[in-house]
Scaffold this motif. Structure first.
Motif, short mmCIF file in Angstrom:
data_model
loop_
_atom_site.label_atom_id
_atom_site.label_comp_id
_atom_site.label_asym_id
_atom_site.label_seq_id
_atom_site.Cartn_x
_atom_site.Cartn_y
_atom_site.Cartn_z
N GLN A 38 -4.08 6.86 -19.38
CA GLN A 38 -5.21 7.61 -19.90
C GLN A 38 -5.37 8.95 -19.21
OE1 GLN A 38 -8.52 4.51 -20.05
NE2 GLN A 38 -8.53 5.37 -22.11
N GLU A 39 -5.10 8.97 -17.91
CA GLU A 39 -5.20 10.24 -17.18
C GLU A 39 -4.11 11.20 -17.66
OE1 GLU A 39 -7.15 12.80 -14.62
OE2 GLU A 39 -7.71 10.81 -15.32
N TRP A 53 -5.01 3.10 -16.61
CA TRP A 53 -5.73 4.31 -16.17
C TRP A 53 -4.75 5.46 -15.93
CZ3 TRP A 53 -4.89 7.07 -11.82
CH2 TRP A 53 -4.34 6.44 -10.71
N THR A 96 -5.36 16.94 -24.20
CA THR A 96 -6.70 17.47 -24.42
C THR A 96 -6.84 18.80 -23.69
OG1 THR A 96 -7.86 16.56 -22.49
CG2 THR A 96 -7.54 15.08 -24.36
N GLU A 108 -14.93 19.53 -23.23
CA GLU A 108 -14.03 18.54 -22.65
C GLU A 108 -14.13 17.23 -23.42
OE1 GLU A 108 -13.73 15.99 -18.55
OE2 GLU A 108 -14.36 18.10 -18.43
N GLU A 109 -12.98 16.74 -23.84
CA GLU A 109 -12.94 15.52 -24.62
C GLU A 109 -13.03 14.31 -23.69
OE1 GLU A 109 -9.71 15.58 -27.47
OE2 GLU A 109 -9.64 17.76 -27.31
N LYS A 110 -13.88 13.38 -24.05
CA LYS A 110 -14.08 12.20 -23.23
C LYS A 110 -13.22 11.05 -23.76
CE LYS A 110 -17.31 14.10 -20.70
NZ LYS A 110 -17.13 14.36 -19.27
N LEU A 111 -12.62 10.31 -22.83
CA LEU A 111 -11.84 9.13 -23.19
C LEU A 111 -12.56 7.90 -22.67
CD1 LEU A 111 -8.19 10.27 -22.34
CD2 LEU A 111 -9.27 10.18 -24.59
N ALA A 112 -12.75 6.94 -23.55
CA ALA A 112 -13.36 5.68 -23.13
C ALA A 112 -12.35 4.90 -22.30
CB ALA A 112 -13.80 4.87 -24.35
N LYS A 143 -5.15 12.55 -21.00
CA LYS A 143 -6.23 13.52 -20.83
C LYS A 143 -5.68 14.87 -20.40
CE LYS A 143 -10.66 13.99 -18.42
NZ LYS A 143 -11.56 13.38 -17.40
N TYR A 192 -8.61 19.39 -21.29
CA TYR A 192 -8.88 19.17 -19.86
C TYR A 192 -7.70 19.57 -19.00
CZ TYR A 192 -9.46 16.38 -15.56
OH TYR A 192 -9.53 15.97 -14.26
#
Length: 274
Positions: A183-184, A180, A191, A97-101, A187, A193
Protein backbone atom coordinates in the motif's frame (compact mmCIF):
# COMPACT_ATOMS: atom_id res chain seq x y z
CA UNK A 1 -3.72 63.45 11.27
CA UNK A 2 -7.31 62.29 11.15
CA UNK A 3 -9.21 63.15 7.99
CA UNK A 4 -12.97 63.56 7.98
CA UNK A 5 -14.26 61.87 4.85
CA UNK A 6 -17.58 63.71 5.11
CA UNK A 7 -15.81 67.08 5.43
CA UNK A 8 -13.71 66.28 2.37
CA UNK A 9 -16.79 65.45 0.35
CA UNK A 10 -18.38 68.71 1.46
CA UNK A 11 -15.29 70.64 0.37
CA UNK A 12 -15.42 69.06 -3.06
CA UNK A 13 -19.12 69.82 -3.38
CA UNK A 14 -18.58 73.49 -2.33
CA UNK A 15 -15.68 73.76 -4.78
CA UNK A 16 -17.92 72.57 -7.58
CA UNK A 17 -20.51 75.22 -6.66
CA UNK A 18 -17.87 77.94 -6.67
CA UNK A 19 -16.64 76.83 -10.07
CA UNK A 20 -20.17 76.94 -11.43
CA UNK A 21 -20.65 80.48 -10.03
CA UNK A 22 -17.39 81.67 -11.60
CA UNK A 23 -18.41 80.26 -14.95
CA UNK A 24 -21.77 82.03 -14.67
CA UNK A 25 -20.13 85.38 -13.73
CA UNK A 26 -17.64 85.11 -16.57
CA UNK A 27 -20.45 84.39 -18.99
CA UNK A 28 -22.43 87.40 -17.70
CA UNK A 29 -19.32 89.55 -17.99
CA UNK A 30 -19.00 88.65 -21.62
CA UNK A 31 -22.61 89.58 -22.32
CA UNK A 32 -22.18 93.06 -20.75
CA UNK A 33 -19.04 94.20 -22.53
CA UNK A 34 -20.93 97.30 -23.73
CA UNK A 35 -21.60 98.59 -20.26
CA UNK A 36 -18.15 99.33 -18.79
CA UNK A 37 -19.34 100.26 -15.31
CA UNK A 38 -21.52 97.22 -15.04
CA UNK A 39 -18.74 95.08 -16.45
CA UNK A 40 -16.27 96.37 -13.90
CA UNK A 41 -18.69 95.65 -11.09
CA UNK A 42 -19.21 92.15 -12.47
CA UNK A 43 -15.46 91.70 -12.73
CA UNK A 44 -15.16 92.44 -9.03
CA UNK A 45 -17.59 89.63 -8.32
CA UNK A 46 -15.55 87.29 -10.51
CA UNK A 47 -12.32 88.28 -8.71
CA UNK A 48 -13.95 87.64 -5.34
CA UNK A 49 -15.23 84.27 -6.52
CA UNK A 50 -11.74 83.31 -7.71
CA UNK A 51 -10.22 84.21 -4.34
CA UNK A 52 -12.84 82.15 -2.55
CA UNK A 53 -12.14 79.34 -4.97
CA UNK A 54 -8.38 79.51 -4.24
CA UNK A 55 -9.05 79.25 -0.50
CA UNK A 56 -11.21 76.17 -0.96
CA UNK A 57 -8.64 74.62 -3.30
CA UNK A 58 -5.83 75.17 -0.79
CA UNK A 59 -7.86 73.53 1.99
CA UNK A 60 -8.71 70.63 -0.28
CA UNK A 61 -5.04 70.11 -1.17
CA UNK A 62 -4.09 69.97 2.51
CA UNK A 63 -6.65 67.27 3.16
CA UNK A 64 -5.51 65.29 0.11
CA UNK A 65 -1.91 65.48 1.33
CA UNK A 66 -3.02 64.17 4.71
CA UNK A 67 -4.59 61.20 2.88
CA UNK A 68 -1.31 60.28 1.13
CA UNK A 69 0.00 57.93 3.89
CA UNK A 70 -3.40 56.29 4.08
CA UNK A 71 -3.37 55.76 0.34
CA UNK A 72 0.06 54.12 0.50
CA UNK A 73 -1.15 51.85 3.29
CA UNK A 74 -4.22 50.88 1.29
CA UNK A 75 -2.06 50.09 -1.75
CA UNK A 76 0.17 47.80 0.35
CA UNK A 77 -2.89 46.15 1.86
CA UNK A 78 -4.31 45.59 -1.62
CA UNK A 79 -1.03 43.92 -2.68
CA UNK A 80 -1.10 41.69 0.40
CA UNK A 81 -4.71 40.68 -0.21
CA UNK A 82 -3.91 39.88 -3.84
CA UNK A 83 -0.94 37.73 -2.82
CA UNK A 84 -3.09 35.83 -0.32
CA UNK A 85 -5.69 35.29 -3.02
CA UNK A 86 -3.04 34.01 -5.43
CA UNK A 87 -1.68 31.63 -2.76
CA UNK A 88 -5.17 30.30 -2.03
CA UNK A 89 -5.77 29.72 -5.74
CA UNK A 90 -2.47 27.86 -6.00
CA UNK A 91 -3.39 25.67 -3.03
CA UNK A 92 -6.80 24.96 -4.51
CA UNK A 93 -5.17 23.95 -7.79
CA UNK A 94 -2.93 21.38 -6.06
CA UNK A 95 -4.31 17.84 -6.20
CA UNK A 96 -5.60 16.62 -2.86
CA UNK A 97 -3.69 13.78 -1.25
CA UNK A 98 -5.47 10.53 -1.95
CA UNK A 99 -6.23 8.42 1.09
CA UNK A 100 -5.87 4.65 1.08
CA UNK A 101 -7.86 2.55 3.50
CA UNK A 102 -5.40 0.33 5.35
CA UNK A 103 -6.05 -3.36 4.77
CA UNK A 104 -7.14 -4.84 8.07
CA UNK A 105 -6.86 -8.64 7.87
CA UNK A 106 -8.24 -9.19 11.34
CA UNK A 107 -11.31 -11.42 11.54
CA UNK A 108 -12.51 -9.14 14.31
CA UNK A 109 -13.94 -5.99 12.70
CA UNK A 110 -11.54 -6.29 9.76
CA UNK A 111 -12.28 -6.26 6.04
CA UNK A 112 -15.46 -7.86 4.82
CA UNK A 113 -15.49 -10.54 2.12
CA UNK A 114 -15.66 -8.09 -0.79
CA UNK A 115 -12.94 -5.81 0.59
CA UNK A 116 -10.64 -8.75 1.36
CA UNK A 117 -11.15 -10.16 -2.14
CA UNK A 118 -10.11 -6.87 -3.70
CA UNK A 119 -7.12 -6.57 -1.36
CA UNK A 120 -5.94 -10.11 -2.18
CA UNK A 121 -6.14 -9.41 -5.89
CA UNK A 122 -4.09 -6.21 -5.61
CA UNK A 123 -1.53 -7.74 -3.25
CA UNK A 124 -0.88 -10.90 -5.28
CA UNK A 125 -0.57 -8.93 -8.51
CA UNK A 126 1.87 -6.49 -6.85
CA UNK A 127 4.02 -9.26 -5.37
CA UNK A 128 4.27 -10.93 -8.76
CA UNK A 129 4.86 -7.75 -10.73
CA UNK A 130 7.10 -5.79 -8.38
CA UNK A 131 8.65 -7.88 -5.61
CA UNK A 132 9.31 -10.85 -7.87
CA UNK A 133 9.46 -9.26 -11.32
CA UNK A 134 11.24 -6.00 -10.56
CA UNK A 135 13.28 -6.77 -7.45
CA UNK A 136 13.62 -10.56 -7.51
CA UNK A 137 12.86 -10.73 -3.80
CA UNK A 138 10.33 -13.57 -3.92
CA UNK A 139 11.13 -17.15 -4.85
CA UNK A 140 13.04 -20.19 -3.74
CA UNK A 141 16.80 -19.96 -3.35
CA UNK A 142 17.59 -21.76 -6.62
CA UNK A 143 15.76 -19.31 -8.88
CA UNK A 144 16.50 -17.30 -11.98
CA UNK A 145 18.30 -14.59 -10.02
CA UNK A 146 21.00 -16.91 -8.62
CA UNK A 147 22.96 -16.34 -11.84
CA UNK A 148 23.58 -12.79 -10.67
CA UNK A 149 25.57 -14.12 -7.68
CA UNK A 150 28.43 -15.90 -9.45
CA UNK A 151 31.64 -16.11 -7.46
CA UNK A 152 34.54 -14.34 -9.23
CA UNK A 153 37.12 -16.97 -8.22
CA UNK A 154 35.17 -20.23 -8.00
CA UNK A 155 33.39 -20.02 -11.33
CA UNK A 156 30.22 -21.18 -9.70
CA UNK A 157 27.27 -19.65 -7.89
CA UNK A 158 27.78 -18.43 -4.37
CA UNK A 159 25.09 -18.59 -1.71
CA UNK A 160 22.16 -16.70 -3.17
CA UNK A 161 20.73 -13.83 -1.22
CA UNK A 162 17.76 -15.04 0.83
CA UNK A 163 14.37 -14.34 -0.66
CA UNK A 164 10.85 -14.31 0.66
CA UNK A 165 9.49 -17.78 -0.11
CA UNK A 166 6.58 -17.93 -2.58
CA UNK A 167 4.41 -19.55 0.06
CA UNK A 168 4.20 -16.16 1.80
CA UNK A 169 0.41 -15.99 1.33
CA UNK A 170 0.04 -19.01 3.68
CA UNK A 171 1.67 -17.11 6.52
CA UNK A 172 -0.47 -14.47 8.17
CA UNK A 173 2.55 -12.50 9.37
CA UNK A 174 3.86 -12.21 5.80
CA UNK A 175 0.46 -11.14 4.48
CA UNK A 176 0.21 -8.33 7.02
CA UNK A 177 3.77 -7.11 6.43
CA UNK A 178 3.56 -7.22 2.64
CA UNK A 179 0.17 -5.54 2.71
CA UNK A 180 1.34 -2.29 4.25
CA UNK A 181 4.51 -2.36 2.14
CA UNK A 182 2.39 -2.78 -0.98
CA UNK A 183 0.00 0.00 0.00
CA UNK A 184 2.86 2.37 0.72
CA UNK A 185 4.37 1.56 -2.69
CA UNK A 186 1.03 2.19 -4.40
CA UNK A 187 0.65 5.47 -2.54
CA UNK A 188 4.09 6.62 -3.72
CA UNK A 189 3.94 5.45 -7.33
CA UNK A 190 0.24 5.68 -8.14
CA UNK A 191 -0.95 8.85 -6.38
CA UNK A 192 0.03 12.50 -6.09
CA UNK A 193 1.63 11.71 -2.71
CA UNK A 194 4.76 10.31 -4.32
CA UNK A 195 8.05 12.20 -4.44
CA UNK A 196 11.59 11.02 -5.21
CA UNK A 197 12.56 11.32 -1.54
CA UNK A 198 9.56 9.21 -0.45
CA UNK A 199 10.43 6.61 -3.07
CA UNK A 200 13.99 6.57 -1.74
CA UNK A 201 12.70 6.15 1.80
CA UNK A 202 10.63 3.15 0.68
CA UNK A 203 13.68 1.48 -0.86
CA UNK A 204 16.10 2.42 1.87
CA UNK A 205 14.04 1.78 5.02
CA UNK A 206 10.67 0.16 4.52
CA UNK A 207 11.34 -2.60 1.99
CA UNK A 208 14.64 -3.92 3.42
CA UNK A 209 13.14 -4.02 6.92
CA UNK A 210 10.13 -6.06 5.78
CA UNK A 211 12.30 -8.42 3.77
CA UNK A 212 14.68 -9.01 6.67
CA UNK A 213 11.85 -9.77 9.10
CA UNK A 214 10.06 -12.14 6.72
CA UNK A 215 13.23 -14.02 5.76
CA UNK A 216 13.81 -14.64 9.47
CA UNK A 217 10.19 -15.58 10.20
CA UNK A 218 9.92 -17.98 7.23
CA UNK A 219 13.34 -19.54 7.65
CA UNK A 220 11.97 -23.12 7.92
CA UNK A 221 10.36 -22.76 4.48
CA UNK A 222 13.52 -21.25 3.01
CA UNK A 223 15.73 -24.06 4.32
CA UNK A 224 13.37 -26.78 3.15
CA UNK A 225 12.72 -25.19 -0.24
CA UNK A 226 9.02 -25.88 0.22
CA UNK A 227 6.24 -24.58 2.42
CA UNK A 228 6.44 -25.68 6.03
CA UNK A 229 3.45 -25.42 8.30
CA UNK A 230 4.18 -24.26 11.79
CA UNK A 231 4.25 -27.19 14.20
CA UNK A 232 1.16 -25.87 15.95
CA UNK A 233 -0.84 -25.09 12.78
CA UNK A 234 -2.60 -28.44 12.83
CA UNK A 235 -2.32 -28.93 16.57
CA UNK A 236 -3.48 -25.94 18.61
CA UNK A 237 -2.54 -27.79 21.79
CA UNK A 238 1.12 -28.04 20.77
CA UNK A 239 3.48 -26.52 23.34
CA UNK A 240 4.89 -24.37 20.54
CA UNK A 241 1.52 -22.88 19.66
CA UNK A 242 1.27 -19.13 20.33
CA UNK A 243 -1.11 -18.28 23.11
CA UNK A 244 -2.49 -14.95 24.20
CA UNK A 245 -3.18 -16.41 27.66
CA UNK A 246 -1.39 -19.37 29.16
CA UNK A 247 -4.17 -20.37 31.60
CA UNK A 248 -7.73 -19.02 31.50
CA UNK A 249 -8.46 -20.00 35.12
CA UNK A 250 -5.38 -18.21 36.39
CA UNK A 251 -6.27 -15.21 34.26
CA UNK A 252 -9.78 -15.10 35.76
CA UNK A 253 -8.42 -15.24 39.30
CA UNK A 254 -5.84 -12.57 38.58
CA UNK A 255 -8.39 -10.19 37.06
CA UNK A 256 -10.67 -10.72 40.06
CA UNK A 257 -7.83 -9.85 42.45
CA UNK A 258 -6.87 -6.79 40.39
CA UNK A 259 -10.41 -5.39 40.33
CA UNK A 260 -10.95 -5.95 44.06
CA UNK A 261 -8.00 -3.71 44.85
CA UNK A 262 -9.27 -0.76 42.82
CA UNK A 263 -11.48 2.07 44.12
CA UNK A 264 -15.19 2.11 43.42
CA UNK A 265 -16.50 4.04 40.44
CA UNK A 266 -17.87 7.49 41.41
CA UNK A 267 -21.60 7.75 41.89
CA UNK A 268 -23.42 9.54 39.06
CA UNK A 269 -24.07 13.23 39.75
CA UNK A 270 -22.12 16.46 40.30
CA UNK A 271 -18.41 16.04 40.77
CA UNK A 272 -17.50 16.62 44.42
CA UNK A 273 -15.00 19.39 45.11
CA UNK A 274 -11.65 18.03 46.26
Amino acid sequence: MAVDGGGLAGQVFALAKDLAKVEKDVEALGERNGDVRTALAQLGHVQEAFEHLEERTAGLQEQLQALAPLREGLEELAKTVKKIGDDLEALAAEPAEEKLAVWNWSFDQGMNREEAGEAWEILVRWVRSELQGTYGWVGWRAGAFVANNLGPNTGGPTAAAPRIPPCWYRHREAVVELSWLCQEWLKIYRTSYGTPSRAGDWHDRYAPGVKKRLVAALEPCIKAGVHQDDAWANNPNSPEAPRAVDDDEVLSAFLSWDLQHRREAPAPGPVAAS
